[in-house]
Write an enzyme that holds these catalytic residues in place. Sequence first.
Site, PDB file in Angstrom:
ATOM      1  N   SER A 184      52.731  38.330  69.908  1.00 48.58           N
ATOM      2  CA  SER A 184      53.772  37.550  69.248  1.00 48.58           C
ATOM      3  C   SER A 184      55.136  37.595  69.920  1.00 48.58           C
ATOM      4  CB  SER A 184      53.909  37.988  67.789  1.00 48.58           C
ATOM      5  OG  SER A 184      54.155  39.368  67.712  1.00 48.58           O
ATOM      6  N   HIS A 212      48.610  33.806  66.360  1.00 47.49           N
ATOM      7  CA  HIS A 212      49.330  32.863  67.225  1.00 47.49           C
ATOM      8  C   HIS A 212      48.396  32.040  68.109  1.00 47.49           C
ATOM      9  CE1 HIS A 212      53.383  34.220  66.240  1.00 47.49           C
ATOM     10  NE2 HIS A 212      52.841  35.419  66.129  1.00 47.49           N
ATOM     11  N   LYS A 243      51.482  29.933  60.626  1.00 46.37           N
ATOM     12  CA  LYS A 243      51.963  29.425  61.917  1.00 46.37           C
ATOM     13  C   LYS A 243      51.444  27.992  62.105  1.00 46.37           C
ATOM     14  CE  LYS A 243      52.123  34.260  62.840  1.00 46.37           C
ATOM     15  NZ  LYS A 243      53.392  34.465  62.153  1.00 46.37           N
TER      16      LYS A 243
END
Length: 423
Positions: A184, A212, A243
Amino acid sequence: MAKDIFKKCREYRDAQDARAQGFYPYFRCIDDSRGNHVLCQGEEKIMIGSNNYLGLAQDPRVIEAACDATRRFGAGCTGSRLLNGTITLHEQLEEALAQFLQREAVLLFSTGFFANQGAIIALTESEDAILCDRENHASIIEGCQAALGQLIPFRHNSALALRNRLKRLPEEAGKMIIMDGVFSMSGDIADLPGMLQVAKEYEAITYVDEAHSLGVLGPQGRGTVHHFGVNDEVEIVMGTFSKSLGSMGGFIAGSRELIEFLKHKARCLIFTAALAPAVVGGVLKALEIMQSEPERIDQLWTNTRKMHEGFKSIGFNIGSTQTPIVPILIGSEAKAFRFAQRLFEEGIFATPAVYPAVRYGEAIVRTSFMSTHTSQDLDLVLEIFAKLARELGTFDDPIYTEPGRRRNVFDFALSEQARTKTL
Ligand SMILES: Cc1ncc(COP(=O)(O)O)c(C=O)c1O
């Protein structure tokens, strides 16, 4: 006299000092959002500090699905999944995700943080070793610290370091290797093929956090394990909705028996309220759009390549990122705070990351890009970064002028508490 528990609160001045100097970069309030642009105190900013990779948080179809779910089920579930909190939408989303990720089963958690904590704590026992990449997300580190298993950190993304750690463990110990699929802070992609080879040698199971990488890597955004074609070799996959899927919540995907066990043993699931209907309805729609509009992921990568090239050509050190997360190395914490503040004044929303999120003295401004950023947005961002680098003398910093320091700068620093728990 009893120890004063509040002493540390009274003495805590970091945030106040930063505010007094005008450099406080956190808890910035957004009044309105279109995803790639936000409004803060009446001023428009280009948002390059979110994880809204596909721009789905503001998609009208996602918002409508969230409203529909609210109308049908209400504003909240008012209880745990285990008891009164399970609605059909939870089960539909679990089914849809299992199919998408080609896994037997999926279990939703109320946040990604809880998914990591809940799974790690429930799975590991005192004789087990948890091998943890040093750059792993805080939710994994916290989970490892709270678990009975022994936390063993290894050098970031190094299969060699992993092997050296495993070598020292008793053969009979249970072994679980955990890593982010995409890290991240640094934006690195995990060396899954290398790690899996080592895992097999030592009969370790593997656990990949796809927070991610979902919506970013692999066919249709199925994540790192699909990107490398190793889905069948990784036992546990974790993901978030906070996300690419534009909402909040997390999940664990794996075998039917793993999910059955976690459903009844993960305290972070059992003792917290279920994801709200609006969230689940929105995520279901976002997942559908992500699969039916692959051009979003293509555009994300076009934007990502442009920004990697753009920052490098200005002279910035962006570490070894291979993804839409682009860390801009600044150096000292004060400089990173100043840089972020000047960015904000120039109309760009990005936040600094300092120790312990990155190595001490190697603070970054963390940027991340979206499919919905326009070419104009991105050109303006590069122009302003170049201007501020000149204004603030970024490239005169020893971190830029001493070439040796330009390598391996994003090694995550574990907290002291974590260190003391290592072998
Ligand atoms: C790698 C990683 N794992 C887990 C999480 C936690 O996810 P959530 O925001 O859904 O709690 C994050 C969030 O920042 C993350 O970056």
